[in-house]
Write an enzyme that holds these catalytic residues in place. Structure first.
Site, PDB file in Angstrom:
ATOM      1  N   GLU A  13     -14.007   4.749   6.617  1.00  0.00           N
ATOM      2  CA  GLU A  13     -13.490   3.612   7.590  1.00  0.00           C
ATOM      3  C   GLU A  13     -14.767   3.377   8.023  1.00  0.00           C
ATOM      4  O   GLU A  13     -14.550   2.701   9.184  1.00  0.00           O
ATOM      5  CB  GLU A  13     -12.280   3.584   7.827  1.00  0.00           C
ATOM      6  CG  GLU A  13     -11.495   3.239   7.713  1.00  0.00           C
ATOM      7  CD  GLU A  13      -9.407   3.669   7.455  1.00  0.00           C
ATOM      8  OE1 GLU A  13      -8.301   2.669   7.481  1.00  0.00           O
ATOM      9  OE2 GLU A  13      -9.258   4.807   8.250  1.00  0.00           O
ATOM     10  N   ASN A  37      -6.232   2.168  10.979  1.00  0.00           N
ATOM     11  CA  ASN A  37      -7.137   2.105  12.012  1.00  0.00           C
ATOM     12  C   ASN A  37      -8.260   2.110  12.243  1.00  0.00           C
ATOM     13  O   ASN A  37      -8.420   0.793  11.340  1.00  0.00           O
ATOM     14  CB  ASN A  37      -7.674   3.994  11.359  1.00  0.00           C
ATOM     15  CG  ASN A  37      -7.408   5.205  12.359  1.00  0.00           C
ATOM     16  OD1 ASN A  37      -7.238   4.823  12.903  1.00  0.00           O
ATOM     17  ND2 ASN A  37      -7.664   6.592  11.899  1.00  0.00           N
ATOM     18  N   GLY A  73       2.000   4.573   3.828  1.00  0.00           N
ATOM     19  CA  GLY A  73       3.027   3.049   3.623  1.00  0.00           C
ATOM     20  C   GLY A  73       3.973   4.461   2.769  1.00  0.00           C
ATOM     21  O   GLY A  73       5.248   3.248   2.886  1.00  0.00           O
ATOM     22  N   SER A  93      -0.809   7.413   1.705  1.00  0.00           N
ATOM     23  CA  SER A  93       0.033   8.178   2.596  1.00  0.00           C
ATOM     24  C   SER A  93       0.705   7.044   4.136  1.00  0.00           C
ATOM     25  O   SER A  93       2.159   7.793   4.332  1.00  0.00           O
ATOM     26  CB  SER A  93      -0.841   8.891   3.323  1.00  0.00           C
ATOM     27  OG  SER A  93      -1.747  10.202   2.552  1.00  0.00           O
ATOM     28  N   ASN A 125     -12.603   7.780  17.928  1.00  0.00           N
ATOM     29  CA  ASN A 125     -12.723   7.908  16.857  1.00  0.00           C
ATOM     30  C   ASN A 125     -14.285   7.652  16.419  1.00  0.00           C
ATOM     31  O   ASN A 125     -14.565   8.496  15.619  1.00  0.00           O
ATOM     32  CB  ASN A 125     -12.026   7.072  15.500  1.00  0.00           C
ATOM     33  CG  ASN A 125     -10.430   7.286  15.324  1.00  0.00           C
ATOM     34  OD1 ASN A 125      -9.663   6.366  16.047  1.00  0.00           O
ATOM     35  ND2 ASN A 125     -10.019   8.500  15.034  1.00  0.00           N
ATOM     36  N   LYS A 146      -8.648   4.341  21.625  1.00  0.00           N
ATOM     37  CA  LYS A 146      -8.495   5.385  19.727  1.00  0.00           C
ATOM     38  C   LYS A 146      -9.862   4.851  19.373  1.00  0.00           C
ATOM     39  O   LYS A 146     -10.394   5.879  18.934  1.00  0.00           O
ATOM     40  CB  LYS A 146      -7.522   5.239  18.907  1.00  0.00           C
ATOM     41  CG  LYS A 146      -6.745   5.878  17.888  1.00  0.00           C
ATOM     42  CD  LYS A 146      -5.582   5.980  17.685  1.00  0.00           C
ATOM     43  CE  LYS A 146      -5.445   6.463  16.296  1.00  0.00           C
ATOM     44  NZ  LYS A 146      -6.268   6.876  15.284  1.00  0.00           N
ATOM     45  N   ASN A 185     -12.779  19.487  13.885  1.00  0.00           N
ATOM     46  CA  ASN A 185     -12.533  18.697  14.929  1.00  0.00           C
ATOM     47  C   ASN A 185     -13.378  19.319  16.305  1.00  0.00           C
ATOM     48  O   ASN A 185     -13.701  19.590  17.070  1.00  0.00           O
ATOM     49  CB  ASN A 185     -11.344  17.894  15.328  1.00  0.00           C
ATOM     50  CG  ASN A 185     -11.059  16.791  14.289  1.00  0.00           C
ATOM     51  OD1 ASN A 185     -11.971  16.361  13.063  1.00  0.00           O
ATOM     52  ND2 ASN A 185      -9.505  15.995  14.557  1.00  0.00           N
ATOM     53  N   GLY A 192       0.953  -0.743  -0.231  1.00  0.00           N
ATOM     54  CA  GLY A 192      -0.131   0.182   0.133  1.00  0.00           C
ATOM     55  C   GLY A 192       1.121   1.372   0.212  1.00  0.00           C
ATOM     56  O   GLY A 192       1.577   1.540   0.872  1.00  0.00           O
ATOM     57  N   ASN A 230     -14.815  11.485  14.557  1.00  0.00           N
ATOM     58  CA  ASN A 230     -15.547  11.168  12.946  1.00  0.00           C
ATOM     59  C   ASN A 230     -16.617  11.071  12.424  1.00  0.00           C
ATOM     60  O   ASN A 230     -16.649  11.914  11.986  1.00  0.00           O
ATOM     61  CB  ASN A 230     -14.356   9.774  12.841  1.00  0.00           C
ATOM     62  CG  ASN A 230     -13.230   9.909  12.677  1.00  0.00           C
ATOM     63  OD1 ASN A 230     -12.303  10.052  14.147  1.00  0.00           O
ATOM     64  ND2 ASN A 230     -12.353   9.432  11.631  1.00  0.00           N
TER      65      ASN A 230
END
Ligand code: NAD
Ligand code: KPL
Length: 306
Positions: A265, A105, A11, A9, A188, A184, A202, A6, A192
């Site tokens: 996600e 994530n 990777g 960003s 999120n 986390k 945020n 991958g 999110n």
């Protein structure tokens, strides 16, 4: 040789960090078209680190998933929804003792990959760096964050960790990575979707979603507690406020994905939280409503659903 699956960003950020620390890396790109595009620019990447006022250019080697060389170390840097399929595309190349590090994530993709690679050591990481790509050959390291690595089976830290640290990489080891990932996830799950629905940075949540943050925090604290993750409601609320304040001007990853018309996600954040609550028959109406609101929003805006 370290293989990075991958070349988005994260990777590329890891490729840059590892290569600059003197470690040999190769990117694994999805298909021949992407590899040809990469080679057409001679594998050059322009990296800007605004915080350090640095601009560097480096060359990264790349190959395809069906390249013949065995893989001894695999770092998986796709989005959560693409991770399992990506790993399966190179599973035949993993050597007997190959180790795998997952940077996704949310939660759910890690467990799915661990099931597929039950004979290998698979490490999970929680990453709070911020990176993005203005184009395929440019990377902006927008924010230096924290990388915490651990073994979900609670095994010892691997030898490479201390080596990488001594070579200048800022990484932390945590004996209970699942607790780190759950915490986390809670952050999120609250930030999110709300920033995506309200279409705001945020920091605006403190004023615009105060009541909803309260309700969500209570349910998330109960969920974490039901899964044996010790975190009091007070501490969760304090951490949530801290993250919101520290990232006040950020656009959350989910809001960024939605603005770019990309799949989010969500299924690995709220989706995972809801499936976990169902497993224990835990009532989480605020989380359920948030997920329903978000699915409606995605559908009415013609955005990819999960
Ligand atoms: P991205 O979309 O920029 O990169 C993902 C890359 O994976 C893409 O280049 C895609 O083509 C590639 N890919 C997908 N399927 C593949 C396959 N089968 N074979 C080879 N390559 C494949 O995403 P990202 O921002 O780098 O995020 C990766 C993960 O890191 C996500 O889970 C994200 O939430 C997490 N993360 C990102 C950041 C950030 O600032 N970008 C920060 C923290 C965590
Ligand atoms: O991790 C994040 C994300 O956007 O995915 C937060 C902590 C919410 C920062 O934007």
């Amino acid at each position: 040789m370290l293989h990075i699956l991958g070349a988005g960003s994260m990777g590329l950020l890891w490729a840059v960090r590892l290569q600059r620390a003197g470690l040999p890396v190769r990117l694994i790109l999805r298909n021949a078209e992407r590899l040809a595009a990469w080679h057409s620019q001679a594998g050059q990447l322009e990296v800007t680190d605004p915080g350090q006022q640095q601009h560097i250019s480096l060359t990264l080697n790349a190959e395809l998933p069906d390249s013949p060389e065995p893989i001894n170390f695999l770092l998986v840097a796709t989005k959560a929804y693409a991770a399992e399929a990506a790993v399966l595309s190179v599973r035949h190349r993993l050597s007997e003792g190959a180790q795998v590090l997952l940077l996704q994530n949310g939660m759910g993709s890690q467990q799915a990959i661990s099931r597929q690679l039950s004979r290998h050591r698979v490490f999970y990481a929680s990453v709070t760096d911020g990176a993005w790509r203005p184009s395929a050959h440019q990377l902006i390291w927008a924010g230096h964050g924290q990388t915490i690595i651990g073994d979900p089976r609670q095994g010892p830290a691997p030898d490479w960790l201390a080596r990488w640290q001594s070579q200048g990489l800022t990484l932390e080891w945590h004996a209970d990575i699942m607790a780190i990932l759950w915490r986390k996830l809670a952050i999120n799950c609250a930030i999110n979707p709300l920033t995506a629905l309200l279409d705001c940075p945020n920091g605006d949540l403190l004023e615009r979603a105060h009541g909803r943050l309260e309700e969500l925090s209570q349910e998330l604290q109960q969920l974490l507690s039901a899964f044996g993750i010790p975190l009091s409601l007070d501490i969760l609320r304090t951490q949530l406020d801290q993250v919101i304040r520290q990232t006040a001007t950020n656009s959350s990853s989910m809001r960024q994905d939605m603005h770019a018309g990309r799949r989010t996600e969500i299924d690995f954040m709220l989706g995972f939280a809801l499936r976990s609550a169902d497993q224990l028959n835990l009532s989480v109406p605020a989380l359920r409503k948030l997920n329903a609101d978000l699915q409606t929003y995605l559908a009415t805006h013609g955005l990819p659903l999960n």
